[in-house]
Structures are given as structure tokens and as C-alpha cells.
Design an enzyme around this catalytic site. Sequence first.
Site, PDB file in Angstrom:
ATOM      1  N   HIS A 300      78.709  46.319  76.481  1.00 21.48           N
ATOM      2  CA  HIS A 300      79.608  46.886  75.876  1.00 21.48           C
ATOM      3  C   HIS A 300      79.692  46.387  74.448  1.00 21.48           C
ATOM      4  O   HIS A 300      79.668  45.184  74.184  1.00 21.48           O
ATOM      5  CB  HIS A 300      81.213  46.744  76.488  1.00 21.48           C
ATOM      6  N   HIS A 344      79.348  49.644  63.787  1.00 26.50           N
ATOM      7  CA  HIS A 344      80.246  48.704  64.005  1.00 26.50           C
ATOM      8  C   HIS A 344      81.175  49.391  64.638  1.00 26.50           C
ATOM      9  O   HIS A 344      81.293  50.389  65.162  1.00 26.50           O
ATOM     10  CB  HIS A 344      80.924  48.538  62.233  1.00 26.50           C
TER      11      HIS A 344
END
Length: 908
Positions: A300, A344
Amino acid sequence: VERCMSVMQSGTQMVKLKSGTKGLVRLFYLDEHRTCIRWRPSRKSEKAKIVIDSIYKVTEGRQSEIFHRHAEGNFDPSCCFTIYHGTHMESLDLITSNPEEARTWITGLKYLMAGISDEDSLAKRQRTHDQWVKQTFEEADKNGDGLLNIEEIHQLMHKLNVNLPRRKVRQMFQEADTDENQGTLNFEEFSVFYKMMSLRRDLYLLLLSYSDKKDHLTVEELAQFLKVEQKMNNVTPEYCLDIIQKFEVSEENKKQNVLGIEGFTNFMRSPACDIFNPLHCEVHQDMDQPLCNYFIASSHNTYLTGDQLLSQSRVEMYARVLQDGCRCIEVDCWDGPDGEPVVHHGYTFTSKILFRDVAETINKYAFIKNEFPVILSIENHCSIQQQQKIAQYLKEILADKLDLSSVTTGDSRQLPSPQNLKGKILVKGKKLPYSLGADAEEGEVSDEDSADEIEDDCNNGATEHQVESFIRTKLESLIKESQIRDKEDPDSFTVRALLKATHEGLNVNLKQNLDTKEGGKKSHSRSLMGNFGKHKKAVKAASKYQSASDDEEHQQNSSGKETGQLHRLGRRRKTVKLCRALSDLVVYTNSVAAQDIVDDGSTGNVLSFSETRAHQAVQQKAEQFMLYNQKQLTRVYPSAYRIDSSNFNPLPYWNVGCQLVALNYQSEGRVMQLNEAKFRVNGNCGYVLKPQQMCKGTFNPYSSDPLPASPKKQLILKIISGQQLPKPPDSMLGDRGEIIDPFVEVEIIGLPVDCCKDQTRVVDDNGFNPVWEETLTFTIHMPEIALVRFLVWDHDPIGRDFVGQRTLAFSSLVPGYRHVYLEGLTEASIFVHITINEIYGKNKQLIGLRGLFNKNPKHNSAETSGHYVRKRSIGDRILRRTASAPAKGRKKSKMGFLEATEMKDSAS
């Protein structure tokens, strides 16, 4: 290469670059055993080192983030290099005074790294043992004269948790002290002393029982031991002779083809007698079944090195997880400056990296360790122009790795197999609806991202006060969960500090948001993540990843950023435009965000659940979920509230066959240890075949007898002894702390009915060679997915301190006398004997006659207590800790998995 080694060992002055400060001049050198790089001066003294084993890669030139930040510095690129090391891919950025020195270090380091990766497990075991003995000697040699006197030996005994009478220590000291320099031991003499001290009574008695009371084993006796005890097949005389030649120390014994006690000890402590099945180091499962029949190692927010709010994003994290066997990685794409998409974590202060660099890193590292397919999970937040850029980069960089035209499945309704997809990268993302004409260059698709959970919670018609109270409750439950885990993961204090800082920040944040009405509820919820940044002073203490210079930068930008976010978020809609070029790259892995299990009959959908939604589905529709997972892929990702990058308990989702359980690989601790154990079973290739019962038909994983027709396994585990168990890692007095009082806890983790734990008695004042000689028995209904966790604790009057652990899949255990080496500790191990029996029918029958006479048998198995979670009383615990003998008739502690019960409370 040897010239490089000698230059590195004599040391080189280099500039160590750090973010936000001027470079520091330090002397860097390779230690004499060639195992680590050290530098001086340093405040960390002994700890100022990087172990060669922990280095991931060495890059030449000014490629790292820190070099980019020092762009104004006019360093010659040929004098610059970066060493990436450790779990968080930390970088050590160095500048030499001339290109020759940089080349020497780069060549030398690459040679050392290659040597380590090429050696076999036996050579590695021997090397690490020799290094450990040498290092132990050097650390004990306080005055650095290369000799140990009797006082230094006594101090070393205390450090190694040895509790021997001083008279006995002096006697061994005198026996080992054979040179003319009486009263001290040199390294060779110390090695003899250490061997005397390490003589194993348990192994000697075992040897005597097979050697007809002689002090050695003949070839025939060794063969008998391997067949009867170690349950080995096809044991030939040649194989036994090979063992004698490899492990025997005495030349005399080698000539006579016999194995003495030293040779037998070496053999028993070698990888050949490790608890882990060596065949499982390679891929050995059937790899020709559809993708949905496998558990797939998944990460993740792969790019993050730490928490979800403030940490650094790094391309090196992709290199690390891909080489660690992860096969599903995540990329969050956002519009970047100059038309270049960036990666990001949106609406936070995590740093940004270029999408192009991420694609190049994935291309370079995807198939270095294994060729099975990689799933690239793209979370797309970009404009159409930058989406086209993403599609262009993927096609240019990944090229034929994306070409799936040659892949055949035989059945159009079935997903292809890992074998069919070898060397391929599957893009998981949104796909344009078929109702759109093929000539449409773009179209609307639903827009979801992993932070939607917070937004949904804030948008369900609740008042601001209810939202505040709800989020506070969520964070409190995570703090509670992290406190439970801290007992095993001493490093995770940062978890609690970060959560607490965030929790305190809520008071101010939510009040401020009450005043900011123009953004509406949606902007309120979305800017929560951004607003946490205002409390960075509180959080900064907690976040060990954030550097000083970033802090100033963020404080200057934060106010502008937030107003921009509020404005943009106010206009956010639940659909987004998707360009045809990116849509066309999605073939077998069409991303569908799921509130519930919906099977529309089409192939190639990947349902994505947040852990909260998945938890509800598992609780309410476990069997339906299992059936869905027989045809399609499901991905479960951590709750958006886990801003500390903590991990949820993956077991409930594996138990219903969810393939892609995405975890934060940067967060060490219990959950990642379970994940590593699960995937190590098949050569660590990232794909593990699900049990047959999960691929066809269905069963209730929460039942007290989920598979009545299948045989169960009985694990009989004799915990014999421990070796070189160190003091707890967080021991306040370090080596000077008390000698430990160890006990072993064994935990079974799998279906709820199989989850339980049991422990040995406590051995007082002996961590060097404690003896337990205790048998623990477990019954396991679904051995294919069960994990076995060995934990060593130091008993303390007010609790217990974690010493070490090793977690393995039940199916990887090998029977017989085995050593369980604790992870991350060179010499520490537990010696056990393993028996695995197949049993049929209900467990009540297994207890047999003993069950009639013994009201509280030690065999009390998991299913006899059903879902009952047994918690020991405090009185019971204190008795358990202080008693030197095992508590008679003690029940096995039945857990529905501690975290699972905690999670259930918070989710409900």
C-alpha cells in the site's frame, strides 16, 4: 578487488551530505571482517555503522534526493555516490576528494554485496557465526590489547546471560589458557573457551542414544538417526559421508568416517536442521491456475518511507519491495509542475517524486528476483494531459512487458495464470465504459481514492460535533491497538506519539473548520488531512523520518497550500475524466471501488475495499465473499485513519480468500512478519496457492468445525532448550541489565478456530542455555493457511519483555529435532522436536481416555472452546511468571486473534 579492500579498510576521508546542513567530514572505513562500514568521529560511537548485509544498492553520481536538494553545490558527479540501506531505504550520500576514491568504494561495495548474495545458506551460517564470535571477543576486550583477562570474561558472561559459578568459569578459563602468556586469552584461546562453554548436554544425550553410548556416530547410526528422527527419505551412505566431511572437526574422526559431538553439533545447528523446509526456498507450487486462486503479496502506498502525513516518498522503495517478493505495488499519480505527473500521498505533506522515475525503477527491478507478473495499481488524480503523459511513459519504458496479446487463457471467462503472465506487468486502474464508442478519446468514470473513507464518514448527514466525536473514537481505537502491538514491537512508540499528536490536533482543527463554512462539509473532511500539518511541532517529535529543512519549507508553504486545497476540494465531483490511452492499458485488472460484494458476471474486475468495508463484508457475508474470490480479484487496503502507516490484521481477509491484502511494507512488526511468513512458503515469489477448499465450494471460516470432512493436523511440539538468548532489545541497562528469565510462547494463527497460544514455564537466570523440556500440543483444522509463531519473552515481576521471534507457515515445518533461529539475531535459537500427525473426526475423540480422567487436559484444543476468548486473570499471570514449574492443567489461551477482537470493537 583486494586493492579496493585494503584502501577501504585503511579508511578514506569523505564528506557526508545531510539535508539542511553543510556536509560533515568523516573518516569512513571497512571493518576488518569486511562486514560493515564504520565512520568516526560520531556521537553514536559503536552504533555508527552500516552492515553490508543491509545495503540494497549503491548508485554513482548525484542521483539521490539529498544531492538534488544541494543542487547549488558544485560537486563533481564522479566524486559522488549514495549507499541505500535498511528497511526504510535510508541514504548515505558521500563525496570523495577525487574520482579514483569514489570508484574504489563503489567497486568494493558491489563486490562485497555480490559475495553475500551468491553464497549458500551453509556458508552464510558459518560466516555469520565466525563474525559473531570475533565481534563478541572485540567488544569484551575493553582495553583493546587483543587479550581478555578473567575480569573481562566475567563481564562477558553477564552480557551473554550466563549464570555459572565463578569457580567453574575460572576452571574453563585455565583449561583454555595454554600459551606462555598466562592469565589472559587471545582470540584462538577464547574460541576454545567459547566452545567449552557452548557444549550442549541435550545434543550429547541425543548422540549417545543413537551411538550405543559411544561418543561418536558411525555412518549406519547417522543414517538411522536421519530416517527415524528427522523423517528423511532416500538416506544413502554417500549422503552420510558427505555430512561427516562437511561438519566433522577432528581429522582423526574424518579418516574413520565417524561424527563426533562437535561435528554433530555443527550439523544440528546448520541450515540442514533448520525448522524451515529447504524445498520451500524455491517455487514448488502449481503456477498454472487462474490468478484468483493465489494470495498475492501486495503493498500500500509503496513510495512512502514512513507515516502517511509527513514522510519522504522515494523511488527506492519500489526497488526494495519488488526485490522482497511483493507483486502488487501502488502508484498515486497527481498533476505535477511543467506537465510532469508526480507521485505522492495527496492532501498531505509527503514529498513528491516524478512518475517517470517510478516507471523506470519498476522496469529495472520488477523481475530481478522472480519472473511472475507484477500488478501496477494506479490511483489516478491527473488531468487528461498528464494522464496521456502517464500512458506514454508506461508504453515507452515498460514496452513489451505491457503487451498481453500473446497471453492465452483457454477460457475467456477465466483469468490467466501467473505462469502465462511471466515477465508481464498488469496495469490495474479505471477502464472507460463499453457504452462509449471506441472512437471516444476520453470519458467519465467514477472517481474513488483511498481517502474517501474519511470523506464518506463526514458526509453521511452527521453534524460537525458527530464527525469530531467519530474521528476521535477512530483514532483512540488505533492508539489502543498500537499499545497492544508495542509489547512485541518496541520500536513502534512513534506510532502512538504520531497518533496522539494527531488526536490532540483534532481539537483545534475541527474548531477552526467550524468557522470555515465556505468550503462546505466536503472541504472540511478533505482538509482534515492537510490541516494536521499545522500541528507539525507536536507530530515532528513523533516522526523520526522528517528532517529539519523540510519542516521550514512546509511551514512557509502550508497556509498557501491549504487555501488552494480548500478551493479545489469545494469543486470536487465524484466522477473524473479518463483518457483512452490510459484506459486501454487496463486488461485483466479493471479497478472497481466496492461498498459491497457485487458480482456482475464480467471477468477482470478488481474490487477494492478499505479495511473497514472489507471487515463488514467478512462479518456479514463471509461465504459469499469466498465465492466471489473464486472468480475475481479483491484488494483490501488500510483505513485512511492509519496515518501512522500501521497495518491491520490481514488474517480475516486471507481467511475468505482475498488475494491482494495491501500492507504498509515500511512498517516493521508483527503484521509484516506474518506476511513474510505466508509468502516465504513458495520461494518468496509473491504468489501462494490458496487451499483447494477456498478455490471450489465454500465453508464458514467462523465455524467451530469448518471442514468436518477433511483430516486435521495435530502438532506436537517439544520445546527442549534455548541457545544464546540476548537481553531484550529495549533493556534499559543494555548489556549490564539483569540476566534474563526466559520462557517460550507458541502461537497458532489461521482460521479463528485454530487461533490459540501456549507457553512453557519460566527458567530463572539463564539466557545462554536454558532447558525447558516441555511439550505443547495443537490441533489445526486448515493447516494450509496456518502460521506458527515462536516468541521468546523475558519474564519480569511486572510483565514481560520481548526478546525475539520467528514466524513460519505450518506447511513449511519439517519434523524431527530442529533449531528455530530467531529473526534478526545471529546466534539466538530454540531447540525443538516436531511431530505432525493426521487426525480425523471431532477433537473430543482425540483426547481419548485421558479426557475422561482429566477435567482440564493440557490437550484442550482450539475447537473445544469455540469462540470463547480466554483472558488470564492477573493472579494467574503473576503465578505464571514467578513459578519455576509449569502450572498444572493450564488451559491453552484461545484467542480470536487479539487484534481482531480489538478491531471488531472499534469497527462495530
